[in-house]
Scaffold this motif. Sequence first.
Motif, short mmCIF file in Angstrom:
data_model
loop_
_atom_site.label_atom_id
_atom_site.label_comp_id
_atom_site.label_asym_id
_atom_site.label_seq_id
_atom_site.Cartn_x
_atom_site.Cartn_y
_atom_site.Cartn_z
N PRO A 24 -22.10 37.36 -19.16
CA PRO A 24 -21.61 37.16 -20.54
C PRO A 24 -21.22 35.70 -20.80
O PRO A 24 -20.85 34.96 -19.89
N ARG A 25 -21.33 35.32 -22.07
CA ARG A 25 -20.84 34.00 -22.46
C ARG A 25 -20.64 33.99 -23.97
O ARG A 25 -21.38 34.63 -24.72
N THR A 26 -19.62 33.26 -24.44
CA THR A 26 -19.27 33.22 -25.86
C THR A 26 -19.68 31.88 -26.46
O THR A 26 -19.49 30.81 -25.85
N PHE A 27 -20.23 31.93 -27.73
CA PHE A 27 -20.68 30.72 -28.42
C PHE A 27 -20.17 30.74 -29.87
O PHE A 27 -19.81 31.79 -30.40
N ASP A 28 -20.21 29.58 -30.48
CA ASP A 28 -19.76 29.47 -31.87
C ASP A 28 -20.79 30.03 -32.84
O ASP A 28 -20.44 30.55 -33.90
N THR A 29 -22.10 29.90 -32.47
CA THR A 29 -23.15 30.35 -33.38
C THR A 29 -24.13 31.26 -32.65
O THR A 29 -24.27 31.19 -31.42
N LEU A 30 -24.82 32.10 -33.42
CA LEU A 30 -25.84 32.98 -32.86
C LEU A 30 -26.99 32.17 -32.27
O LEU A 30 -27.57 32.53 -31.25
N GLN A 31 -27.33 31.05 -32.91
CA GLN A 31 -28.42 30.22 -32.43
C GLN A 31 -28.13 29.67 -31.03
O GLN A 31 -29.01 29.67 -30.16
N GLU A 32 -26.91 29.22 -30.80
CA GLU A 32 -26.53 28.72 -29.47
C GLU A 32 -26.57 29.83 -28.44
O GLU A 32 -27.00 29.63 -27.30
N ALA A 33 -26.11 31.02 -28.84
CA ALA A 33 -26.10 32.17 -27.93
C ALA A 33 -27.52 32.55 -27.52
O ALA A 33 -27.80 32.81 -26.34
N LYS A 34 -28.44 32.57 -28.48
CA LYS A 34 -29.83 32.94 -28.16
C LYS A 34 -30.50 31.89 -27.27
O LYS A 34 -31.26 32.23 -26.37
#
Length: 340
Positions: A24-34
């Motif tokens: 798991p990891r948390t990001f500010d935006t969906l684009q960064e997460a993908k």
Amino acid sequence: MPSFHKRGKSWRAFVCCKGVKPLPRTFDTLQEAKAWASRIESDILSGHYINKSIKNPLTNKGVLLTDIFDKYGREVTVKKRGANKELPRLNFLKTQPAFQLPIAEVTPQVIADWRDLRLMSVGGSTVNRDMNLISSVFNMAIKEWGIKLENNPVHMIRRPKNPSSRERRVSEDEQLRLAEVLDWDQKSAPQTNKQWVAFAFFLALATAMRRGEIVSIRWGDIYIDKSYIHLEITKNGDARDVPLSLVAKQLLLLLKPQNKKELLVPLRPDLLTSIFIKACKEAKIKDLHFHDSRREATTQLSKKLSNVLELSAVTGHKDLQTLKRYYRPKAEDLAKKLDG
């Protein structure tokens, strides 16, 4: 397949692949997460992913052996007393073409070919030290980090023959000549670096302690009233109590410690060795190493102790074969014991 979940203003990404725990990891935006999930998934499938946060991430055979060397250096070598020597050896091995392959492709034949090439430039003992380290890396990868290999390839090939063990003893005349060259009278506290080297050498002769052990002792480790020094960390990783003879205690009583954290011998190991080598040259003493004091001390101690178990307890040797490399009695001394 990666999955994504919105949590307040952030996005939580999960990457799940066979053989690897969910990441798991948390990001500010969906684009960064993908973008992160895509890269991690690709690394896992190609065998190049090493996750420091979990215990067994290395299940894919495609991982490079150099990556394993890096992980071993970070997680294993740094915890060893001899890390300053092992890390350069690991870095050297990483430069060798034979070890820049995926770990599954480093077969016994690959290591055997590397061994033969290495023997053209260094001796058998150096190659054996290299192979010991390589073998340890493979063992850790297989047993602890989930690498799936049939066996440790180092175990499948012949080792070079080590040169004969040193039999160098230290004569009383050589001891006196060294003390003279190093300007130490053996009766007063050392003041100069040269005198500290002489003190350390004579303490080694009285206790069979190694150079590294002597320069790491602090006064809080010394119990003169109980006649022993406590070594918290030794070369083999175990703590050891070193009994003090009358000679060893007399040496220690020459000094006046200021506090328990103060080093017994205020010298770096490399400086001690450098001064010792120069002193041997000045005293015209050939082929003498500081470590030969350990052999001389072990042999002298064997005359006073009743059995090999007591001797090994003093020197810290774990097995008889290793102890025999240091225990070098003269035939006439053994003959006296037969008649005694």
